[in-house]
Design a protein around this motif. Structure first.
Motif, mmCIF file in Angstrom:
data_model
loop_
_atom_site.group_PDB
_atom_site.id
_atom_site.type_symbol
_atom_site.label_atom_id
_atom_site.label_comp_id
_atom_site.label_asym_id
_atom_site.label_seq_id
_atom_site.Cartn_x
_atom_site.Cartn_y
_atom_site.Cartn_z
ATOM 1 N N LEU A 271 0.831 -1.208 0.000
ATOM 2 C CA LEU A 271 0.000 0.000 0.000
ATOM 3 C C LEU A 271 0.862 1.253 0.000
ATOM 4 O O LEU A 271 0.540 2.237 -0.684
ATOM 5 C CB LEU A 271 -0.927 -0.009 1.217
ATOM 6 N N ALA A 272 1.982 1.227 0.734
ATOM 7 C CA ALA A 272 2.864 2.391 0.777
ATOM 8 C C ALA A 272 3.490 2.650 -0.590
ATOM 9 O O ALA A 272 3.612 3.803 -1.027
ATOM 10 C CB ALA A 272 3.945 2.182 1.832
ATOM 11 N N ILE A 273 3.882 1.610 -1.272
ATOM 12 C CA ILE A 273 4.483 1.766 -2.604
ATOM 13 C C ILE A 273 3.428 2.134 -3.624
ATOM 14 O O ILE A 273 3.653 2.959 -4.522
ATOM 15 C CB ILE A 273 5.204 0.470 -3.011
ATOM 16 N N ALA A 274 2.240 1.532 -3.500
ATOM 17 C CA ALA A 274 1.185 1.781 -4.481
ATOM 18 C C ALA A 274 0.701 3.221 -4.447
ATOM 19 O O ALA A 274 0.191 3.733 -5.451
ATOM 20 C CB ALA A 274 0.012 0.837 -4.236
ATOM 21 N N ASN A 275 0.846 3.904 -3.315
ATOM 22 C CA ASN A 275 0.418 5.306 -3.224
ATOM 23 C C ASN A 275 1.178 6.187 -4.204
ATOM 24 O O ASN A 275 0.697 7.260 -4.582
ATOM 25 C CB ASN A 275 0.603 5.824 -1.803
ATOM 26 N N ASN A 276 2.370 5.780 -4.612
ATOM 27 C CA ASN A 276 3.140 6.570 -5.568
ATOM 28 C C ASN A 276 2.562 6.501 -6.983
ATOM 29 O O ASN A 276 2.906 7.319 -7.821
ATOM 30 C CB ASN A 276 4.588 6.086 -5.605
ATOM 31 N N PHE A 277 1.731 5.482 -7.238
ATOM 32 C CA PHE A 277 1.210 5.284 -8.586
ATOM 33 C C PHE A 277 -0.254 5.663 -8.716
ATOM 34 O O PHE A 277 -0.724 5.877 -9.831
ATOM 35 C CB PHE A 277 1.365 3.813 -9.008
ATOM 36 N N MET A 278 -0.980 5.705 -7.627
ATOM 37 C CA MET A 278 -2.423 5.882 -7.705
ATOM 38 C C MET A 278 -2.777 7.344 -7.969
ATOM 39 O O MET A 278 -2.386 8.231 -7.207
ATOM 40 C CB MET A 278 -3.093 5.410 -6.408
ATOM 41 N N ALA A 280 -6.074 8.092 -8.439
ATOM 42 C CA ALA A 280 -7.402 8.238 -7.826
ATOM 43 C C ALA A 280 -7.382 7.610 -6.436
ATOM 44 O O ALA A 280 -6.788 6.544 -6.232
ATOM 45 C CB ALA A 280 -8.464 7.576 -8.704
ATOM 46 N N ASP A 281 -8.024 8.292 -5.514
ATOM 47 C CA ASP A 281 -8.090 7.755 -4.147
ATOM 48 C C ASP A 281 -8.885 6.456 -4.091
ATOM 49 O O ASP A 281 -8.632 5.598 -3.236
ATOM 50 C CB ASP A 281 -8.734 8.788 -3.216
ATOM 51 N N SER A 282 -9.856 6.322 -5.000
ATOM 52 C CA SER A 282 -10.674 5.119 -4.977
ATOM 53 C C SER A 282 -9.831 3.871 -5.270
ATOM 54 O O SER A 282 -10.136 2.778 -4.764
ATOM 55 C CB SER A 282 -11.809 5.239 -5.998
ATOM 56 N N SER A 283 -8.756 4.025 -6.053
ATOM 57 C CA SER A 283 -7.894 2.888 -6.349
ATOM 58 C C SER A 283 -7.182 2.421 -5.097
ATOM 59 O O SER A 283 -7.117 1.222 -4.794
ATOM 60 C CB SER A 283 -6.874 3.271 -7.424
ATOM 61 N N SER A 284 -6.642 3.380 -4.328
ATOM 62 C CA SER A 284 -5.968 3.021 -3.082
ATOM 63 C C SER A 284 -6.942 2.422 -2.090
ATOM 64 O O SER A 284 -6.638 1.454 -1.380
ATOM 65 C CB SER A 284 -5.286 4.256 -2.482
ATOM 66 N N ASP A 285 -8.140 3.004 -2.029
ATOM 67 C CA ASP A 285 -9.139 2.489 -1.090
ATOM 68 C C ASP A 285 -9.552 1.061 -1.453
ATOM 69 O O ASP A 285 -9.728 0.201 -0.569
ATOM 70 C CB ASP A 285 -10.363 3.410 -1.085
ATOM 71 N N SER A 286 -9.705 0.804 -2.739
ATOM 72 C CA SER A 286 -10.092 -0.544 -3.162
ATOM 73 C C SER A 286 -9.006 -1.554 -2.802
ATOM 74 O O SER A 286 -9.292 -2.649 -2.284
ATOM 75 C CB SER A 286 -10.334 -0.564 -4.680
ATOM 76 N N LEU A 287 -7.756 -1.199 -3.071
ATOM 77 C CA LEU A 287 -6.665 -2.116 -2.765
ATOM 78 C C LEU A 287 -6.519 -2.315 -1.266
ATOM 79 O O LEU A 287 -6.288 -3.440 -0.796
ATOM 80 C CB LEU A 287 -5.353 -1.579 -3.354
ATOM 81 N N ARG A 288 -6.712 -1.229 -0.495
ATOM 82 C CA ARG A 288 -6.582 -1.330 0.968
ATOM 83 C C ARG A 288 -7.671 -2.235 1.534
ATOM 84 O O ARG A 288 -7.406 -3.062 2.416
ATOM 85 C CB ARG A 288 -6.670 0.067 1.578
ATOM 86 N N GLN A 289 -8.892 -2.082 1.037
ATOM 87 C CA GLN A 289 -9.988 -2.915 1.556
ATOM 88 C C GLN A 289 -9.709 -4.396 1.329
ATOM 89 O O GLN A 289 -9.925 -5.235 2.217
ATOM 90 C CB GLN A 289 -11.291 -2.496 0.872
ATOM 91 N N ILE A 290 -9.183 -4.737 0.145
ATOM 92 C CA ILE A 290 -8.937 -6.141 -0.188
ATOM 93 C C ILE A 290 -7.808 -6.710 0.667
ATOM 94 O O ILE A 290 -7.941 -7.783 1.274
ATOM 95 C CB ILE A 290 -8.588 -6.282 -1.684
ATOM 96 N N LEU A 291 -6.673 -5.989 0.756
ATOM 97 C CA LEU A 291 -5.510 -6.519 1.463
ATOM 98 C C LEU A 291 -5.769 -6.624 2.959
ATOM 99 O O LEU A 291 -5.381 -7.614 3.602
ATOM 100 C CB LEU A 291 -4.295 -5.628 1.189
ATOM 101 N N LYS A 292 -6.407 -5.628 3.558
ATOM 102 C CA LYS A 292 -6.660 -5.665 4.998
ATOM 103 C C LYS A 292 -7.621 -6.803 5.347
ATOM 104 O O LYS A 292 -7.403 -7.547 6.314
ATOM 105 C CB LYS A 292 -7.232 -4.313 5.455
#
Length: 367
Positions: A271-278, A280-292
């Motif tokens: 998630l920390a690395i992916a923040n450099n590429f996202m 849209a916030d919705s992309s980070s939120d979607s990935l965070r929901q799945i991984l957590k």
């Protein structure tokens, strides 16, 4: 008494000497026999030369390379046959002969070497006759004698072979050269056909062989998610496998899309690395929901609700579709603005796209 014993011993020695003298003086004898005394031209006969000699004698038979005598040819000389009986050996040597000249042949003897001596066999004869001619043939020969200028008509002569022409046994090695030649011709024809086919294919389609189609990372990931959707793992109570497959698909997608070692990172590190590429916030939120949620299911034995399971799959689709690399458009923009101005006329803060060397795949380092 002494004189009597001496007399007896003298008689014994004399007897022994008389017995040994005939044995030492015994010589080898040779005898010839033939299985056919009369043959037709071209027929074969067998001569048997039999030698009787004391055991251990060195007997040498004559070797005829071509002819026994003038007119009699030697076709073969098989290996001699030897038998032993009472310190006497009998050696039989055979000769296969033939003749093509009609005559009465007399062979006076066949020599045999017995050590340093030469012994001679008995004599024998062989009659070679021409095949009988028919009355029609004799009449035609008389006609030819009376008219020597006439040409010979072989049909009227009616002279046939002694034996019909024999067909040799089939041996496939005799035809090996022809077989190899035929195979080489077939290979050459096949090579020409293949060459013409490849040339036409190259001319029509622009390539010799169909190139391998490499699908982009997002297509591979979407197909994998479709497979997970069809499996219906969480409906079977297999939530752990369900979330393991989803997270593995996302890690593989991130690794191929952004060249990051996602399989060697924890969820927080991803998630920390992916923040450099996202973008849209919705992309980070979607990935965070799945991984957590996946960490809770896999490590804390959390039992998610059905809506959470469906949401995780939907977010996986959403994350991939929002971050996929689209096919570039044909039009190229000449200038890229350095700053993107929003409606509030405030410049947007530039995104930090740098990735540490530890997060990059080995094949993309130092490029």
């Amino acid at each position: 008494m002494l004189k009597k014993n001496t007399f007896i011993l003298t008689i014994l020695f004399c007897c022994i000497s008389l017995i040994q003298i005939p044995l030492q003086a015994q010589k080898a004898t040779a005898r010839v026999s033939i299985d056919k005394h009369e043959i037709s031209i071209g027929q074969q006969a067998t001569i048997s030369l039999q030698v009787i000699a004391p055991k251990g004698r060195q007997i040498a038979f004559p070797v005829y390379p071509d002819s026994l005598v003038n007119g009699i040819e030697v076709l073969g000389m098989p290996k001699p046959d030897t038998t032993f009986a009472h310190e006497v050996m009998t050696i039989t040597q055979k000769y296969v002969i033939t003749s093509f000249d009609s005559a009465l042949y007399h062979i006076p003897f066949i020599p045999v070497i017995d050590g340093k001596d030469t012994i001679k066999s008995n004599d024998f004869g062989l009659k070679v006759s021409t095949p009988p001619l028919s009355e029609a043939t004799n009449a035609y020969l008389e006609h030819l004698k009376a008219n020597p200028n006439d040409s010979i008509i072989f049909d009227k002569l009616a002279v046939n072979d002694i034996k019909p022409v024999q067909v040799p046994d089939f041996v496939w090695q005799d035809y090996l050269v022809y077989i190899l030649g035929a195979l080489l011709i077939l290979l050459l024809i096949a090579a020409i056909i293949i060459g013409i086919y490849i040339y036409k294919k190259k001319k029509e389609k622009g390539y010799y062989f169909k190139p391998q189609i490499i699908e982009p990372p997002h297509v591979i990931a979407l197909h994998a998610l479709d497979h997970v959707k069809v499996e219906k793992l969480w409906q079977q109570g297999r939530e752990k496998e369900y979330y393991t497959e989803i997270t593995d698909i996302l890690r593989k997608y991130i690794e191929d899309r952004y060249h990051v070692n996602a399989f060697e990172k924890t969820s927080d590190e991803i998630l920390a690395i992916a923040n450099n590429f996202m973008l849209a916030d919705s992309s980070s939120d979607s990935l965070r929901q799945i991984l957590k949620l996946a960490d809770l299911v896999k490590f804390a034995k959390y039992k998610p609700f059905p809506d959470e399971n469906d949401l995780s799959l939907v977010n996986a689709y959403l994350f991939i579709n929002q971050t996929k690399l689209e096919v570039p458009v044909t039009e190229v923009v000449n200038e890229i603005p350095e700053k993107v101005v929003h409606d509030n006329n405030e410049p947007e803060t530039p995104i930090d796209w740098t990735i540490s060397d530890d997060d990059m795949l080995d094949e993309h380092k130092n490029k």
